[in-house]
Design an enzyme around this catalytic site. Sequence first.
Site, PDB file in Angstrom:
ATOM      1  N   GLY A 178       8.308   1.696 -15.571  1.00 33.14           N
ATOM      2  CA  GLY A 178       9.129   1.846 -14.873  1.00 33.14           C
ATOM      3  C   GLY A 178       9.404   2.965 -13.350  1.00 33.14           C
ATOM      4  CD  GLU A 189       5.364  -2.221 -21.870  1.00 36.72           C
ATOM      5  OE1 GLU A 189       5.659  -2.448 -20.958  1.00 36.72           O
ATOM      6  OE2 GLU A 189       5.101  -2.770 -22.891  1.00 36.72           O
ATOM      7  NE  ARG A 200       5.382   3.416  -9.668  1.00 41.45           N
ATOM      8  CZ  ARG A 200       4.909   3.147  -9.133  1.00 41.45           C
ATOM      9  NH1 ARG A 200       4.298   3.766  -7.807  1.00 41.45           N
ATOM     10  NH2 ARG A 200       5.277   1.657  -8.879  1.00 41.45           N
ATOM     11  CB  CYS A 213     -11.767  -5.241  10.914  1.00 41.89           C
ATOM     12  SG  CYS A 213     -13.485  -4.385  11.305  1.00 41.89           S
ATOM     13  CD  GLU A 214      -7.106  -7.282   6.843  1.00 40.86           C
ATOM     14  OE1 GLU A 214      -5.443  -7.599   7.517  1.00 40.86           O
ATOM     15  OE2 GLU A 214      -8.038  -8.079   6.445  1.00 40.86           O
ATOM     16  CE1 TYR A 243       0.308  -0.129 -11.768  1.00 45.17           C
ATOM     17  CE2 TYR A 243       2.389   1.852 -11.208  1.00 45.17           C
ATOM     18  CZ  TYR A 243       1.011   0.795 -12.287  1.00 45.17           C
ATOM     19  OH  TYR A 243       2.416   0.374 -13.222  1.00 45.17           O
TER      20      TYR A 243
HETATM   21  N1  LLP Z   1       5.103  -2.030 -18.074  1.00 46.60           N
HETATM   22  C1  LLP Z   1       4.849  -3.338 -17.496  1.00 46.60           C
HETATM   23  C2  LLP Z   1       5.311  -4.650 -18.934  1.00 46.60           C
HETATM   24  C3  LLP Z   1       4.790  -3.616 -16.587  1.00 46.60           C
HETATM   25  O1  LLP Z   1       4.187  -4.486 -15.814  1.00 46.60           O
HETATM   26  C4  LLP Z   1       4.605  -2.574 -15.741  1.00 46.60           C
HETATM   27  C5  LLP Z   1       3.885  -2.569 -14.238  1.00 46.60           C
HETATM   28  C6  LLP Z   1       4.565  -1.351 -16.769  1.00 46.60           C
HETATM   29  C7  LLP Z   1       5.073  -1.318 -17.740  1.00 46.60           C
HETATM   30  C8  LLP Z   1       4.281   0.520 -15.649  1.00 46.60           C
HETATM   31  O2  LLP Z   1       4.862   0.735 -14.716  1.00 46.60           O
HETATM   32  P1  LLP Z   1       5.545   2.490 -14.159  1.00 46.60           P
HETATM   33  O3  LLP Z   1       5.703   3.172 -15.318  1.00 46.60           O
HETATM   34  O4  LLP Z   1       3.942   2.371 -13.410  1.00 46.60           O
HETATM   35  O5  LLP Z   1       5.932   1.846 -13.288  1.00 46.60           O
HETATM   36  N2  LLP Z   1       1.022  -1.828  -7.938  1.00 46.60           N
HETATM   37  C9  LLP Z   1       2.184  -1.443  -7.708  1.00 46.60           C
HETATM   38  C10 LLP Z   1       3.264  -1.342  -8.883  1.00 46.60           C
HETATM   39  C11 LLP Z   1       3.286  -2.392  -9.944  1.00 46.60           C
HETATM   40  C12 LLP Z   1       3.917  -2.440 -11.833  1.00 46.60           C
HETATM   41  C13 LLP Z   1       3.403  -3.252 -12.234  1.00 46.60           C
HETATM   42  N3  LLP Z   1       3.866  -3.500 -13.362  1.00 46.60           N
HETATM   43  C14 LLP Z   1       2.726   0.010  -6.998  1.00 46.60           C
HETATM   44  O6  LLP Z   1       1.601  -0.033  -6.595  1.00 46.60           O
HETATM   45  O7  LLP Z   1       3.475   0.746  -6.695  1.00 46.60           O
END
Ligand code: LLP
Length: 404
Positions: free
Chosen positions: A233, A268, A271, A338-339, A367
Amino acid sequence: MKYINNKLLIDKISVDRIIKTFGTPVYCYSYKQIKENILKFQKNFIKTKPLICFAVKANNNIRILSEIGKLGLGADVVSKGELLAALKSKIKPKKIVFSGVGKTYDEIMFATKKNILLINAESKSEIDTIVKIAKKTKRVIDIGIRLNPNVDANTIKEITTGKNINKFGLNEKEVIELINTYKNSKQINIKCLSVHIGSQITSHVPYIRMLKSVQKIIDKSNFAFEYIDLGGGMGINYELNAKTLNYSRYAKQVVKFIKKNNVKIILEPGRSIIGNTGYLLAKIIYIKKTRKINFIIINTGMNDLMRPALYKAYHRIIPTKKIQNKIFKRHDFVGPICETTDKFLSTKSYQKVDEGDNIVICDVGAYGKVLSSNYNLRTNAYEILIKNSKVFKISKKISLENII
Ligand code: LLP
Protein backbone atom coordinates in the site's frame (compact mmCIF):
# COMPACT_ATOMS: atom_id res chain seq x y z
CA MET A 1 14.54 10.36 -16.87
CA LYS A 2 15.82 13.77 -17.83
CA TYR A 3 16.18 16.26 -20.65
CA ILE A 4 19.54 16.89 -22.23
CA ASN A 5 19.58 19.62 -24.89
CA ASN A 6 15.78 19.58 -24.62
CA LYS A 7 15.60 15.93 -25.69
CA LEU A 8 14.17 13.40 -23.27
CA LEU A 9 16.34 10.49 -22.11
CA ILE A 10 15.49 7.47 -19.99
CA ASP A 11 18.60 5.96 -18.43
CA LYS A 12 20.69 7.96 -20.90
CA ILE A 13 18.87 6.56 -23.94
CA SER A 14 16.95 8.90 -26.22
CA VAL A 15 13.22 8.25 -26.01
CA ASP A 16 12.75 9.29 -29.64
CA ARG A 17 15.34 6.68 -30.63
CA ILE A 18 13.54 4.00 -28.62
CA ILE A 19 10.30 4.95 -30.33
CA LYS A 20 11.94 4.82 -33.74
CA THR A 21 13.02 1.24 -33.06
CA PHE A 22 10.04 -0.11 -31.11
CA GLY A 23 7.14 2.07 -32.22
CA THR A 24 4.24 3.26 -30.09
CA PRO A 25 2.35 2.66 -27.88
CA VAL A 26 4.87 0.76 -25.82
CA TYR A 27 5.45 0.27 -22.08
CA CYS A 28 9.07 0.97 -21.24
CA TYR A 29 10.63 0.03 -17.87
CA SER A 30 13.90 1.00 -16.25
CA TYR A 31 15.84 -1.80 -14.56
CA LYS A 32 18.01 0.79 -12.85
CA GLN A 33 14.96 2.32 -11.19
CA ILE A 34 13.60 -1.12 -10.16
CA LYS A 35 16.88 -1.92 -8.45
CA GLU A 36 17.05 1.48 -6.82
CA ASN A 37 13.48 1.14 -5.49
CA ILE A 38 14.15 -2.32 -4.05
CA LEU A 39 17.36 -1.23 -2.33
CA LYS A 40 15.58 1.80 -0.90
CA PHE A 41 12.62 -0.25 0.29
CA GLN A 42 14.90 -2.82 1.92
CA LYS A 43 16.85 -0.03 3.59
CA ASN A 44 13.70 1.61 4.91
CA PHE A 45 12.69 -1.59 6.68
CA ILE A 46 16.15 -2.98 7.37
CA LYS A 47 15.67 -3.21 11.12
CA THR A 48 12.48 -5.22 10.72
CA LYS A 49 14.20 -7.91 8.59
CA PRO A 50 11.06 -8.53 6.58
CA LEU A 51 10.30 -11.06 3.89
CA ILE A 52 9.34 -8.72 1.07
CA CYS A 53 6.82 -10.29 -1.29
CA PHE A 54 6.25 -8.24 -4.43
CA ALA A 55 2.53 -7.88 -5.21
CA VAL A 56 2.40 -9.52 -8.62
CA LYS A 57 -0.94 -7.88 -9.38
CA ALA A 58 0.93 -4.60 -9.89
CA ASN A 59 3.02 -6.03 -12.72
CA ASN A 60 3.12 -9.62 -13.88
CA ASN A 61 5.63 -9.46 -16.72
CA ILE A 62 7.82 -12.56 -16.40
CA ARG A 63 11.07 -10.74 -17.13
CA ILE A 64 10.24 -8.04 -14.58
CA LEU A 65 9.30 -10.67 -12.00
CA SER A 66 12.49 -12.60 -12.53
CA GLU A 67 14.59 -9.45 -12.15
CA ILE A 68 12.68 -8.65 -8.95
CA GLY A 69 13.18 -12.23 -7.76
CA LYS A 70 16.91 -12.04 -8.48
CA LEU A 71 17.06 -8.88 -6.40
CA GLY A 72 15.82 -10.94 -3.46
CA LEU A 73 12.07 -10.46 -3.29
CA GLY A 74 9.37 -13.08 -2.96
CA ALA A 75 5.84 -12.77 -4.34
CA ASP A 76 2.33 -12.03 -3.15
CA VAL A 77 -0.10 -13.65 -5.58
CA VAL A 78 -3.89 -13.61 -5.87
CA SER A 79 -4.64 -16.24 -8.52
CA LYS A 80 -3.32 -19.45 -10.00
CA GLY A 81 -2.13 -17.38 -12.95
CA GLU A 82 -0.04 -15.10 -10.75
CA LEU A 83 1.30 -18.09 -8.84
CA LEU A 84 2.35 -19.72 -12.12
CA ALA A 85 4.00 -16.47 -13.23
CA ALA A 86 5.92 -16.19 -9.94
CA LEU A 87 7.10 -19.81 -10.18
CA LYS A 88 8.04 -19.40 -13.83
CA SER A 89 10.12 -16.40 -12.78
CA LYS A 90 12.03 -18.71 -10.44
CA ILE A 91 10.72 -17.19 -7.24
CA LYS A 92 11.01 -19.84 -4.55
CA PRO A 93 7.69 -21.30 -3.29
CA LYS A 94 8.75 -20.60 0.30
CA LYS A 95 8.83 -16.91 -0.58
CA ILE A 96 5.28 -16.87 -1.96
CA VAL A 97 2.08 -15.92 -0.15
CA PHE A 98 -1.38 -16.31 -1.65
CA SER A 99 -3.99 -13.62 -0.85
CA GLY A 100 -7.49 -12.85 -2.13
CA VAL A 101 -11.13 -13.29 -1.15
CA GLY A 102 -12.11 -15.73 -3.88
CA LYS A 103 -9.50 -18.46 -4.12
CA THR A 104 -11.15 -21.54 -5.58
CA TYR A 105 -10.73 -25.16 -4.49
CA ASP A 106 -8.55 -25.77 -7.55
CA GLU A 107 -6.37 -22.77 -6.87
CA ILE A 108 -5.82 -23.73 -3.23
CA MET A 109 -5.11 -27.32 -4.24
CA PHE A 110 -2.54 -26.12 -6.77
CA ALA A 111 -0.88 -23.79 -4.24
CA THR A 112 -0.81 -26.56 -1.62
CA LYS A 113 0.93 -28.94 -4.00
CA LYS A 114 3.50 -26.26 -4.80
CA ASN A 115 4.34 -25.91 -1.09
CA ILE A 116 4.11 -22.16 -0.92
CA LEU A 117 4.78 -20.33 2.33
CA LEU A 118 1.24 -19.30 3.25
CA ILE A 119 -2.32 -19.19 2.08
CA ASN A 120 -3.83 -16.09 3.62
CA ALA A 121 -7.48 -16.99 4.14
CA GLU A 122 -10.17 -14.32 4.15
CA SER A 123 -13.33 -16.16 5.28
CA LYS A 124 -14.59 -19.07 7.33
CA SER A 125 -15.76 -20.79 4.13
CA GLU A 126 -12.32 -20.50 2.62
CA ILE A 127 -10.81 -22.12 5.72
CA ASP A 128 -13.35 -24.95 5.39
CA THR A 129 -12.14 -25.45 1.81
CA ILE A 130 -8.51 -25.48 2.96
CA VAL A 131 -9.36 -28.09 5.62
CA LYS A 132 -11.01 -30.26 2.96
CA ILE A 133 -7.91 -30.03 0.78
CA ALA A 134 -5.66 -30.85 3.75
CA LYS A 135 -7.69 -34.00 4.44
CA LYS A 136 -7.68 -34.99 0.80
CA THR A 137 -3.94 -34.47 0.35
CA LYS A 138 -3.08 -35.70 3.86
CA ARG A 139 -1.07 -32.57 4.51
CA VAL A 140 -1.02 -29.89 7.14
CA ILE A 141 -1.51 -26.57 5.37
CA ASP A 142 0.12 -23.39 6.67
CA ILE A 143 -2.28 -20.50 6.61
CA GLY A 144 -2.67 -16.89 7.53
CA ILE A 145 -5.91 -15.23 8.54
CA ARG A 146 -6.59 -11.81 7.10
CA LEU A 147 -7.82 -9.19 9.51
CA ASN A 148 -10.02 -6.33 8.37
CA PRO A 149 -9.07 -3.74 10.99
CA ASN A 150 -11.70 -1.18 9.98
CA VAL A 151 -9.06 1.47 9.45
CA ASP A 152 -9.41 4.23 6.88
CA ALA A 153 -6.27 4.38 4.74
CA ASN A 154 -7.18 7.91 3.58
CA THR A 155 -6.63 7.05 -0.03
CA ILE A 156 -8.82 6.85 -3.14
CA LYS A 157 -12.14 5.27 -2.07
CA GLU A 158 -11.92 2.62 -4.78
CA ILE A 159 -8.59 1.28 -3.52
CA THR A 160 -9.38 1.20 0.19
CA THR A 161 -9.51 -2.35 1.51
CA GLY A 162 -9.37 -2.17 5.31
CA LYS A 163 -12.76 -0.73 6.24
CA ASN A 164 -15.69 -2.79 7.49
CA ILE A 165 -17.68 -2.00 4.34
CA ASN A 166 -14.95 -3.62 2.20
CA LYS A 167 -15.11 -7.27 1.19
CA PHE A 168 -11.61 -8.06 2.44
CA GLY A 169 -10.62 -9.98 5.56
CA LEU A 170 -12.47 -10.72 8.79
CA ASN A 171 -13.23 -8.45 11.72
CA GLU A 172 -11.51 -8.74 15.10
CA LYS A 173 -14.21 -10.88 16.66
CA GLU A 174 -14.31 -13.30 13.72
CA VAL A 175 -10.51 -13.61 13.63
CA ILE A 176 -10.38 -14.49 17.33
CA GLU A 177 -13.20 -17.01 16.95
CA LEU A 178 -11.39 -18.68 14.07
CA ILE A 179 -8.14 -18.83 16.01
CA ASN A 180 -9.93 -20.52 18.90
CA THR A 181 -11.66 -22.96 16.58
CA TYR A 182 -8.59 -23.96 14.61
CA LYS A 183 -5.61 -23.49 16.94
CA ASN A 184 -5.37 -27.21 17.62
CA SER A 185 -6.39 -28.32 14.13
CA LYS A 186 -4.61 -31.28 12.60
CA GLN A 187 -5.29 -30.00 9.10
CA ILE A 188 -4.27 -26.39 9.24
CA ASN A 189 -1.50 -24.59 10.99
CA ILE A 190 -2.29 -20.94 11.68
CA LYS A 191 1.05 -19.28 11.20
CA CYS A 192 0.21 -15.77 10.20
CA LEU A 193 -2.06 -12.84 10.80
CA SER A 194 -2.28 -10.75 7.65
CA VAL A 195 -3.67 -7.31 6.96
CA HIS A 196 -3.70 -4.88 4.04
CA ILE A 197 -5.65 -1.65 4.31
CA GLY A 198 -5.39 -0.15 0.85
CA SER A 199 -3.15 1.24 -1.82
CA GLN A 200 -1.43 4.56 -2.61
CA ILE A 201 -1.20 5.39 1.10
CA THR A 202 0.78 8.55 1.78
CA SER A 203 0.56 8.84 5.56
CA HIS A 204 2.03 6.60 8.25
CA VAL A 205 -0.94 7.28 10.54
CA PRO A 206 -3.30 4.61 9.10
CA TYR A 207 -0.47 2.10 9.33
CA ILE A 208 0.01 2.87 13.02
CA ARG A 209 -3.72 2.36 13.58
CA MET A 210 -3.49 -0.91 11.67
CA LEU A 211 -0.61 -2.09 13.89
CA LYS A 212 -2.68 -1.28 16.98
CA SER A 213 -5.50 -3.41 15.67
CA VAL A 214 -3.12 -6.30 14.99
CA GLN A 215 -1.71 -5.93 18.51
CA LYS A 216 -5.21 -6.15 19.91
CA ILE A 217 -5.76 -9.50 18.20
CA ILE A 218 -2.47 -10.84 19.57
CA ASP A 219 -3.30 -9.65 23.08
CA LYS A 220 -6.88 -10.89 23.07
CA SER A 221 -6.21 -14.27 21.50
CA ASN A 222 -2.93 -14.87 23.29
CA PHE A 223 -1.90 -16.80 20.20
CA ALA A 224 1.73 -16.97 19.04
CA PHE A 225 1.82 -16.13 15.34
CA GLU A 226 5.07 -16.87 13.56
CA TYR A 227 4.43 -14.21 10.91
CA ILE A 228 2.60 -10.94 10.72
CA ASP A 229 1.93 -9.95 7.12
CA LEU A 230 1.42 -6.19 7.02
CA GLY A 231 0.49 -6.03 3.32
CA GLY A 232 1.61 -3.26 1.00
CA GLY A 233 0.00 0.00 0.00
CA MET A 234 2.95 2.40 0.19
CA GLY A 235 2.14 5.36 -2.03
CA ILE A 236 4.35 7.02 -4.63
CA ASN A 237 4.58 10.57 -5.98
CA TYR A 238 2.49 10.82 -9.12
CA GLU A 239 2.62 14.60 -8.82
CA LEU A 240 5.83 16.48 -8.24
CA ASN A 241 5.92 17.85 -4.68
CA ALA A 242 3.12 15.54 -3.53
CA LYS A 243 2.88 14.28 0.04
CA THR A 244 5.09 11.23 0.62
CA LEU A 245 4.85 8.41 3.09
CA ASN A 246 7.15 8.78 6.08
CA TYR A 247 8.75 5.33 5.98
CA SER A 248 10.94 5.85 9.00
CA ARG A 249 8.01 6.60 11.31
CA TYR A 250 6.17 3.51 10.06
CA ALA A 251 9.26 1.28 10.28
CA LYS A 252 10.02 2.52 13.81
CA GLN A 253 6.62 1.33 15.00
CA VAL A 254 7.10 -2.01 13.26
CA VAL A 255 10.43 -2.46 15.08
CA LYS A 256 8.72 -1.77 18.41
CA PHE A 257 5.98 -4.20 17.46
CA ILE A 258 8.45 -6.97 16.64
CA LYS A 259 10.34 -6.49 19.90
CA LYS A 260 7.13 -6.81 21.83
CA ASN A 261 5.76 -9.83 19.96
CA ASN A 262 8.74 -11.75 18.61
CA VAL A 263 7.28 -12.29 15.15
CA LYS A 264 8.62 -12.30 11.60
CA ILE A 265 7.31 -9.59 9.28
CA ILE A 266 6.06 -9.99 5.72
CA LEU A 267 5.49 -6.94 3.49
CA GLU A 268 3.67 -6.96 0.15
CA PRO A 269 4.62 -3.82 -1.77
CA GLY A 270 3.60 -3.50 -5.40
CA ARG A 271 3.37 0.10 -6.54
CA SER A 272 6.31 1.36 -4.48
CA ILE A 273 8.61 -1.15 -6.21
CA ILE A 274 7.44 -0.83 -9.79
CA GLY A 275 5.22 2.27 -10.18
CA ASN A 276 7.80 4.90 -11.12
CA THR A 277 9.88 2.49 -13.22
CA GLY A 278 7.40 2.39 -16.11
CA TYR A 279 6.61 4.83 -18.92
CA LEU A 280 3.98 4.58 -21.61
CA LEU A 281 5.43 5.96 -24.83
CA ALA A 282 2.95 7.28 -27.34
CA LYS A 283 2.50 9.58 -30.31
CA ILE A 284 0.20 12.49 -31.00
CA ILE A 285 -2.06 11.53 -33.88
CA TYR A 286 -4.20 14.64 -34.19
CA ILE A 287 -4.66 17.96 -32.46
CA LYS A 288 -8.24 19.10 -32.48
CA LYS A 289 -8.73 22.70 -31.41
CA THR A 290 -12.03 23.97 -30.11
CA ARG A 291 -12.61 27.45 -28.73
CA LYS A 292 -11.96 26.33 -25.17
CA ILE A 293 -9.87 23.18 -25.45
CA ASN A 294 -7.00 21.78 -27.46
CA PHE A 295 -7.67 18.05 -27.65
CA ILE A 296 -4.38 16.23 -28.01
CA ILE A 297 -5.40 12.88 -29.46
CA ILE A 298 -2.76 10.23 -28.81
CA ASN A 299 -2.35 6.69 -30.10
CA THR A 300 -2.88 5.02 -26.75
CA GLY A 301 -6.11 4.84 -24.83
CA MET A 302 -7.84 3.62 -21.71
CA ASN A 303 -7.44 0.10 -23.08
CA ASP A 304 -3.68 0.46 -22.47
CA LEU A 305 -3.86 2.48 -19.27
CA MET A 306 -7.08 2.30 -17.29
CA ARG A 307 -6.09 4.19 -14.14
CA PRO A 308 -7.25 7.68 -15.17
CA ALA A 309 -10.63 6.39 -16.41
CA LEU A 310 -11.08 4.03 -13.47
CA TYR A 311 -9.91 6.14 -10.53
CA LYS A 312 -9.42 9.61 -12.03
CA ALA A 313 -5.77 8.85 -11.39
CA TYR A 314 -3.22 11.51 -12.26
CA HIS A 315 -0.26 10.72 -14.50
CA ARG A 316 2.19 13.33 -15.75
CA ILE A 317 2.50 13.55 -19.53
CA ILE A 318 5.68 15.00 -20.91
CA PRO A 319 6.84 15.65 -24.46
CA THR A 320 10.07 14.07 -25.72
CA LYS A 321 11.15 17.47 -27.10
CA LYS A 322 11.05 20.30 -24.64
CA ILE A 323 10.09 23.82 -25.66
CA GLN A 324 10.19 26.54 -23.03
CA ASN A 325 7.19 28.59 -24.19
CA LYS A 326 3.80 27.67 -22.79
CA ILE A 327 0.41 28.01 -24.41
CA PHE A 328 -2.11 29.17 -21.80
CA LYS A 329 -5.15 27.25 -22.92
CA ARG A 330 -6.75 24.07 -21.63
CA HIS A 331 -5.19 20.95 -23.15
CA ASP A 332 -6.91 17.56 -22.81
CA PHE A 333 -4.82 14.50 -23.62
CA VAL A 334 -7.27 11.90 -24.89
CA GLY A 335 -7.14 8.49 -26.50
CA PRO A 336 -8.95 7.08 -29.53
CA ILE A 337 -11.48 5.00 -27.53
CA CYS A 338 -15.15 5.85 -27.88
CA GLU A 339 -15.66 6.82 -24.25
CA THR A 340 -15.56 10.27 -22.70
CA THR A 341 -13.54 8.86 -19.80
CA ASP A 342 -10.80 7.97 -22.27
CA LYS A 343 -8.92 11.02 -21.08
CA PHE A 344 -5.48 10.94 -19.49
CA LEU A 345 -4.94 14.48 -18.41
CA SER A 346 -6.45 17.94 -18.48
CA THR A 347 -4.05 20.85 -18.00
CA LYS A 348 -4.52 24.60 -17.95
CA SER A 349 -1.47 25.14 -20.10
CA TYR A 350 1.07 23.12 -22.06
CA GLN A 351 4.05 23.71 -24.29
CA LYS A 352 3.47 23.84 -28.03
CA VAL A 353 3.11 20.36 -29.46
CA ASP A 354 2.45 19.14 -32.98
CA GLU A 355 0.83 16.19 -34.64
CA GLY A 356 3.43 13.42 -34.93
CA ASP A 357 5.26 14.44 -31.74
CA ASN A 358 6.10 11.81 -29.16
CA ILE A 359 4.95 11.99 -25.55
CA VAL A 360 5.57 9.97 -22.39
CA ILE A 361 2.96 9.08 -19.77
CA CYS A 362 4.84 8.71 -16.48
CA ASP A 363 4.69 6.36 -13.50
CA VAL A 364 2.71 3.60 -15.17
CA GLY A 365 4.80 0.62 -14.03
CA ALA A 366 2.19 -0.47 -11.47
CA TYR A 367 -1.37 -1.35 -12.46
CA GLY A 368 -0.69 -0.16 -16.01
CA LYS A 369 -0.13 -3.01 -18.42
CA VAL A 370 -1.85 -5.52 -16.09
CA LEU A 371 -5.15 -3.64 -16.31
CA SER A 372 -5.04 -3.27 -20.09
CA SER A 373 -7.60 -4.76 -22.45
CA ASN A 374 -8.51 -5.02 -26.10
CA TYR A 375 -11.51 -2.72 -25.77
CA ASN A 376 -12.62 -1.30 -29.11
CA LEU A 377 -10.70 -4.26 -30.50
CA ARG A 378 -7.35 -2.58 -30.23
CA THR A 379 -4.07 -4.43 -29.89
CA ASN A 380 -2.37 -3.66 -26.60
CA ALA A 381 0.95 -2.01 -26.05
CA TYR A 382 3.76 -4.49 -25.51
CA GLU A 383 6.68 -4.00 -23.16
CA ILE A 384 10.39 -3.25 -23.25
CA LEU A 385 13.03 -3.03 -20.54
CA ILE A 386 16.11 -0.84 -20.40
CA LYS A 387 18.93 -2.63 -18.63
CA ASN A 388 22.62 -1.75 -18.72
CA SER A 389 22.19 0.64 -21.68
CA LYS A 390 20.41 -1.99 -23.76
CA VAL A 391 16.73 -2.19 -24.63
CA PHE A 392 15.04 -5.60 -24.49
CA LYS A 393 11.63 -6.57 -25.79
CA ILE A 394 10.00 -8.30 -22.80
CA SER A 395 6.53 -9.15 -24.05
CA LYS A 396 5.02 -10.09 -27.34
CA LYS A 397 2.81 -7.90 -29.40
CA ILE A 398 -0.29 -9.97 -30.00
CA SER A 399 -1.46 -9.42 -33.55
CA LEU A 400 -4.92 -8.20 -34.33
CA GLU A 401 -5.56 -11.46 -36.18
CA ASN A 402 -4.79 -13.48 -33.06
CA ILE A 403 -6.95 -11.30 -30.88
CA ILE A 404 -9.84 -11.61 -33.28
N1 LLP B 1 -1.35 -6.96 -0.83
C1 LLP B 1 -2.66 -7.08 -1.06
C2 LLP B 1 -3.44 -8.09 -0.34
C3 LLP B 1 -3.29 -6.23 -2.00
O1 LLP B 1 -4.59 -6.34 -2.23
C4 LLP B 1 -2.51 -5.27 -2.70
C5 LLP B 1 -3.12 -4.39 -3.68
C6 LLP B 1 -1.13 -5.21 -2.41
C7 LLP B 1 -0.59 -6.06 -1.46
C8 LLP B 1 -0.21 -4.25 -3.10
O2 LLP B 1 -0.53 -2.92 -2.86
P1 LLP B 1 0.43 -1.75 -3.37
O3 LLP B 1 1.72 -1.82 -2.58
O4 LLP B 1 0.67 -1.92 -4.80
O5 LLP B 1 -0.33 -0.50 -3.08
N2 LLP B 1 -5.50 -0.92 -9.36
C9 LLP B 1 -5.28 0.04 -8.30
C10 LLP B 1 -4.58 -0.57 -7.11
C11 LLP B 1 -5.24 -1.79 -6.55
C12 LLP B 1 -4.48 -2.40 -5.43
C13 LLP B 1 -5.03 -3.75 -5.08
N3 LLP B 1 -4.36 -4.41 -4.03
C14 LLP B 1 -4.53 1.23 -8.87
O6 LLP B 1 -4.31 1.28 -10.08
O7 LLP B 1 -4.20 2.16 -8.15
